[in-house]
Write a protein that holds these residues in place. Structure first.
Motif, PDB file in Angstrom:
ATOM      1  N   GLY A 105       0.689  -1.287   0.077  1.00  0.00           N
ATOM      2  CA  GLY A 105      -0.105   0.096   0.082  1.00  0.00           C
ATOM      3  C   GLY A 105       1.022   1.357   0.278  1.00  0.00           C
ATOM      4  O   GLY A 105       0.256   2.497  -0.184  1.00  0.00           O
ATOM      5  N   HIS A 106       2.030   1.217   0.192  1.00  0.00           N
ATOM      6  CA  HIS A 106       3.004   2.185  -0.016  1.00  0.00           C
ATOM      7  C   HIS A 106       4.235   2.221  -1.020  1.00  0.00           C
ATOM      8  O   HIS A 106       4.573   1.146  -1.313  1.00  0.00           O
ATOM      9  CB  HIS A 106       3.692   2.424   1.284  1.00  0.00           C
ATOM     10  CG  HIS A 106       2.830   2.958   2.314  1.00  0.00           C
ATOM     11  ND1 HIS A 106       2.382   4.138   2.641  1.00  0.00           N
ATOM     12  CD2 HIS A 106       2.085   2.018   3.332  1.00  0.00           C
ATOM     13  CE1 HIS A 106       1.601   3.998   3.665  1.00  0.00           C
ATOM     14  NE2 HIS A 106       1.454   2.707   4.117  1.00  0.00           N
ATOM     15  N   THR A 107       4.241   3.218  -1.714  1.00  0.00           N
ATOM     16  CA  THR A 107       5.498   3.022  -2.722  1.00  0.00           C
ATOM     17  C   THR A 107       6.781   3.062  -2.466  1.00  0.00           C
ATOM     18  O   THR A 107       7.045   3.466  -1.290  1.00  0.00           O
ATOM     19  CB  THR A 107       5.109   4.373  -4.015  1.00  0.00           C
ATOM     20  OG1 THR A 107       5.546   5.731  -3.051  1.00  0.00           O
ATOM     21  CG2 THR A 107       3.414   4.465  -4.249  1.00  0.00           C
ATOM     22  N   ALA A 108       7.476   2.798  -3.451  1.00  0.00           N
ATOM     23  CA  ALA A 108       8.968   2.867  -3.013  1.00  0.00           C
ATOM     24  C   ALA A 108       9.424   4.229  -2.720  1.00  0.00           C
ATOM     25  O   ALA A 108      10.438   4.292  -1.730  1.00  0.00           O
ATOM     26  CB  ALA A 108      10.034   2.369  -4.251  1.00  0.00           C
ATOM     27  N   GLU A 109       9.017   5.305  -3.483  1.00  0.00           N
ATOM     28  CA  GLU A 109       9.074   6.576  -3.022  1.00  0.00           C
ATOM     29  C   GLU A 109       8.725   7.247  -1.732  1.00  0.00           C
ATOM     30  O   GLU A 109       9.519   7.860  -0.967  1.00  0.00           O
ATOM     31  CB  GLU A 109       8.512   7.769  -4.000  1.00  0.00           C
ATOM     32  CG  GLU A 109       8.702   9.155  -3.932  1.00  0.00           C
ATOM     33  CD  GLU A 109       8.022   9.918  -4.999  1.00  0.00           C
ATOM     34  OE1 GLU A 109       8.528  10.913  -4.993  1.00  0.00           O
ATOM     35  OE2 GLU A 109       7.196   9.458  -5.569  1.00  0.00           O
ATOM     36  N   GLU A 110       7.820   6.684  -1.281  1.00  0.00           N
ATOM     37  CA  GLU A 110       6.981   6.929  -0.040  1.00  0.00           C
ATOM     38  C   GLU A 110       7.952   6.210   1.225  1.00  0.00           C
ATOM     39  O   GLU A 110       8.382   6.936   2.008  1.00  0.00           O
ATOM     40  CB  GLU A 110       5.739   6.513   0.454  1.00  0.00           C
ATOM     41  CG  GLU A 110       4.683   7.299  -0.456  1.00  0.00           C
ATOM     42  CD  GLU A 110       3.282   6.674  -0.101  1.00  0.00           C
ATOM     43  OE1 GLU A 110       2.271   7.474   0.269  1.00  0.00           O
ATOM     44  OE2 GLU A 110       3.121   5.444  -0.320  1.00  0.00           O
ATOM     45  N   LEU A 111       8.482   5.075   1.012  1.00  0.00           N
ATOM     46  CA  LEU A 111       9.390   4.435   1.966  1.00  0.00           C
ATOM     47  C   LEU A 111      10.578   5.114   2.057  1.00  0.00           C
ATOM     48  O   LEU A 111      11.337   5.479   3.051  1.00  0.00           O
ATOM     49  CB  LEU A 111       9.626   2.830   1.380  1.00  0.00           C
ATOM     50  CG  LEU A 111       8.315   1.901   1.570  1.00  0.00           C
ATOM     51  CD1 LEU A 111       8.305   0.581   0.998  1.00  0.00           C
ATOM     52  CD2 LEU A 111       7.498   2.057   3.072  1.00  0.00           C
ATOM     53  N   TYR A 112      11.377   5.416   0.634  1.00  0.00           N
ATOM     54  CA  TYR A 112      12.465   5.995   0.714  1.00  0.00           C
ATOM     55  C   TYR A 112      12.724   7.466   1.418  1.00  0.00           C
ATOM     56  O   TYR A 112      13.501   7.842   2.254  1.00  0.00           O
ATOM     57  CB  TYR A 112      12.846   6.289  -0.703  1.00  0.00           C
ATOM     58  CG  TYR A 112      14.402   6.835  -0.857  1.00  0.00           C
ATOM     59  CD1 TYR A 112      15.284   5.997  -1.421  1.00  0.00           C
ATOM     60  CD2 TYR A 112      14.450   8.077  -1.052  1.00  0.00           C
ATOM     61  CE1 TYR A 112      16.516   6.407  -1.688  1.00  0.00           C
ATOM     62  CE2 TYR A 112      15.707   8.602  -1.488  1.00  0.00           C
ATOM     63  CZ  TYR A 112      16.580   7.726  -1.603  1.00  0.00           C
ATOM     64  OH  TYR A 112      17.855   8.108  -1.912  1.00  0.00           O
ATOM     65  N   TYR A 113      11.521   7.970   1.149  1.00  0.00           N
ATOM     66  CA  TYR A 113      11.528   9.625   1.826  1.00  0.00           C
ATOM     67  C   TYR A 113      11.327   9.333   3.437  1.00  0.00           C
ATOM     68  O   TYR A 113      12.040   9.901   4.196  1.00  0.00           O
ATOM     69  CB  TYR A 113      10.186  10.142   1.418  1.00  0.00           C
ATOM     70  CG  TYR A 113       9.868  11.678   1.900  1.00  0.00           C
ATOM     71  CD1 TYR A 113      10.802  12.624   1.392  1.00  0.00           C
ATOM     72  CD2 TYR A 113       9.017  11.918   2.714  1.00  0.00           C
ATOM     73  CE1 TYR A 113      10.645  13.880   1.876  1.00  0.00           C
ATOM     74  CE2 TYR A 113       8.864  13.048   3.467  1.00  0.00           C
ATOM     75  CZ  TYR A 113       9.737  14.262   3.057  1.00  0.00           C
ATOM     76  OH  TYR A 113       9.416  15.518   3.443  1.00  0.00           O
ATOM     77  N   HIS A 114      10.494   8.275   3.820  1.00  0.00           N
ATOM     78  CA  HIS A 114      10.530   8.114   5.348  1.00  0.00           C
ATOM     79  C   HIS A 114      11.782   7.824   6.063  1.00  0.00           C
ATOM     80  O   HIS A 114      11.988   7.870   7.032  1.00  0.00           O
ATOM     81  CB  HIS A 114       9.215   7.511   5.549  1.00  0.00           C
ATOM     82  CG  HIS A 114       7.975   8.259   5.264  1.00  0.00           C
ATOM     83  ND1 HIS A 114       7.340   8.554   4.323  1.00  0.00           N
ATOM     84  CD2 HIS A 114       7.329   8.951   6.283  1.00  0.00           C
ATOM     85  CE1 HIS A 114       6.423   9.334   4.572  1.00  0.00           C
ATOM     86  NE2 HIS A 114       6.169   9.587   5.811  1.00  0.00           N
ATOM     87  N   VAL A 115      12.605   6.778   5.143  1.00  0.00           N
ATOM     88  CA  VAL A 115      14.030   6.546   5.686  1.00  0.00           C
ATOM     89  C   VAL A 115      14.904   7.755   5.830  1.00  0.00           C
ATOM     90  O   VAL A 115      15.626   7.600   6.598  1.00  0.00           O
ATOM     91  CB  VAL A 115      14.266   5.309   4.969  1.00  0.00           C
ATOM     92  CG1 VAL A 115      15.788   4.814   5.385  1.00  0.00           C
ATOM     93  CG2 VAL A 115      13.510   3.973   5.046  1.00  0.00           C
ATOM     94  N   LEU A 116      14.712   8.496   4.739  1.00  0.00           N
ATOM     95  CA  LEU A 116      15.331   9.631   4.713  1.00  0.00           C
ATOM     96  C   LEU A 116      15.141  10.496   6.012  1.00  0.00           C
ATOM     97  O   LEU A 116      16.197  11.178   6.740  1.00  0.00           O
ATOM     98  CB  LEU A 116      15.118  10.675   3.433  1.00  0.00           C
ATOM     99  CG  LEU A 116      15.881  10.347   2.367  1.00  0.00           C
ATOM    100  CD1 LEU A 116      15.583  11.057   1.223  1.00  0.00           C
ATOM    101  CD2 LEU A 116      17.345  10.537   2.601  1.00  0.00           C
ATOM    102  N   LEU A 117      13.785  10.668   6.497  1.00  0.00           N
ATOM    103  CA  LEU A 117      13.371  11.251   7.424  1.00  0.00           C
ATOM    104  C   LEU A 117      13.863  10.664   8.841  1.00  0.00           C
ATOM    105  O   LEU A 117      14.312  11.338   9.686  1.00  0.00           O
ATOM    106  CB  LEU A 117      11.943  11.545   7.549  1.00  0.00           C
ATOM    107  CG  LEU A 117      11.191  12.274   6.550  1.00  0.00           C
ATOM    108  CD1 LEU A 117       9.709  12.251   6.692  1.00  0.00           C
ATOM    109  CD2 LEU A 117      11.532  13.855   6.646  1.00  0.00           C
TER     110      LEU A 117
END
Length: 81
Positions: free
Chosen positions: A31-43
């Motif tokens: 339910g979450h895109t690779a872009e969303e996951l990447y961004y949240h790991v950056l955070l």
């Protein structure tokens, strides 16, 4: 992109579940895109909660949770009355 604290917490919980061997496997959350996951790991890295490696595209690896990351999860698990 808007920060999603539920996704943020879920990423850290997934990382915590993994056995430590120097690098955790790529985390996927339905339910979450690779872009969303990447961004949240950056955070999470910006906040000092994880050490992570970022690769081409939206590929990343969480190397480990930091002490602050474990503290965050302990606080997130506390029951609130």
């Amino acid at each position: 992109m808007k920060r999603d604290m539920d996704l943020f917490r879920l990423l850290l919980l997934k990382a915590e579940e993994q056995p430590f061997n120097g690098r955790l496997p790529q985390i996927e959350i339905p339910g979450h895109t690779a872009e969303e996951l990447y961004y949240h790991v950056l955070l999470a890295k910006d906040a000092g909660l994880v050490e992570a490696t970022f690769c081409m595209g939206y590929e990343f690896f969480i190397d480990r949770l930091t002490h602050a990351g474990h503290e965050f999860l302990d606080a997130a698990r506390e029951e609130r009355f």
